[in-house]
Each structure stands twice: as structure tokens, then as C-alpha cells.
Design a protein around this motif. Sequence first.
Motif, PDB file in Angstrom:
ATOM      1  N   ARG A   1       0.921  -1.461  -0.123  1.00 20.40           N
ATOM      2  CA  ARG A   1      -0.229  -0.056  -0.382  1.00 20.40           C
ATOM      3  C   ARG A   1       0.544   1.167   0.372  1.00 20.40           C
ATOM      4  NH1 ARG A   1      -0.408  -2.030   4.934  1.00 20.40           N
ATOM      5  NH2 ARG A   1       0.193  -0.885   6.795  1.00 20.40           N
ATOM      6  N   ALA A   2       0.171   2.647  -0.758  1.00 21.90           N
ATOM      7  CA  ALA A   2       0.889   3.882  -0.306  1.00 21.90           C
ATOM      8  C   ALA A   2       0.062   4.353  -0.281  1.00 21.90           C
ATOM      9  CB  ALA A   2       1.730   3.584  -1.995  1.00 21.90           C
ATOM     10  N   GLU A   3       0.340   5.388   0.558  1.00 22.50           N
ATOM     11  CA  GLU A   3      -0.024   6.536   1.204  1.00 22.50           C
ATOM     12  C   GLU A   3       0.705   8.174   0.718  1.00 22.50           C
ATOM     13  OE1 GLU A   3      -2.694   8.674   4.812  1.00 22.50           O
ATOM     14  OE2 GLU A   3      -1.696   6.863   5.118  1.00 22.50           O
ATOM     15  N   VAL A   4       0.215   8.805   0.023  1.00 20.39           N
ATOM     16  CA  VAL A   4       1.023   9.961  -0.227  1.00 20.39           C
ATOM     17  C   VAL A   4       0.252  11.252   0.837  1.00 20.39           C
ATOM     18  CG1 VAL A   4       0.859  11.798  -1.692  1.00 20.39           C
ATOM     19  CG2 VAL A   4       1.150   9.904  -2.901  1.00 20.39           C
ATOM     20  N   ALA A   5       1.346  11.870   1.322  1.00 22.82           N
ATOM     21  CA  ALA A   5       0.617  13.734   2.118  1.00 22.82           C
ATOM     22  C   ALA A   5       1.621  14.583   1.726  1.00 22.82           C
ATOM     23  CB  ALA A   5       1.095  12.958   3.246  1.00 22.82           C
TER      24      ALA A   5
END
Length: 110
Positions: free
Chosen positions: A84-88
Motif C-alpha cells: 500500500r502507499a499513502e501520499v501526504a
Amino acid sequence: MTRILLAMAMTFGTASLASAEAILGEWRVSDGARVTYSPCPGGFCGRVESGRYKGKSVGRMSGAGPQYTGTVTDPSTDKTYDGRAEVAGDRLVLTGCVAKVFCRSQSWTR
């Protein structure tokens, strides 16, 4: 006139796609290597652009920003994991897991 309008529509269409899909573009890994995520069939594919593993895949993600799911490939071993990847903002946290229990994350910057 038609060509100008068409060119403007293509420019704005591309800009809105890039802002809607925050994973797209270049990311810098902690060792200084660069990874680029670009559109590919079924989602977004990551490829190492510089450094020791240049040309290798780092997996495929699908979804819509800021959260994505897919696979993560370790370029040093070519092993693929659920991921999974999360961009902030200018940060991407990429996580790969074995059996959804043993996970490891890396934080990349733009």
C-alpha cells in the motif's frame, strides 16, 4: 483557433489528472535514488530511474489519491509483496507486507 483550444484542453486535462493522482511523478528514496510512478495498464507502475537498481520495477499500485493498494517489489531481491502507499503532500509512505502481518515501510519525498 481549434488547435489552440485543443492544446489548452489537453494541457488542463493532463494537469487535473496529475493533481488527482498524487502518486504520479518522481520520488526520492532515502539512499538518493529516484523512482518514478507513471500510468500503466491497471494502475500506476513504479520504476527506479537512478542508482544501483536503475531500470527495475518497484511494483504496481491502483486506487485514487491519497491511498493506493497493490504490490511492492524489492529491487534488490526481485521479491514482490502485498503493498500500500499513502501520499501526504510531498511525502509518500510505501509499505510492503508478508501475510499482511509482517510489514515494512519506507518514506520517500518529492
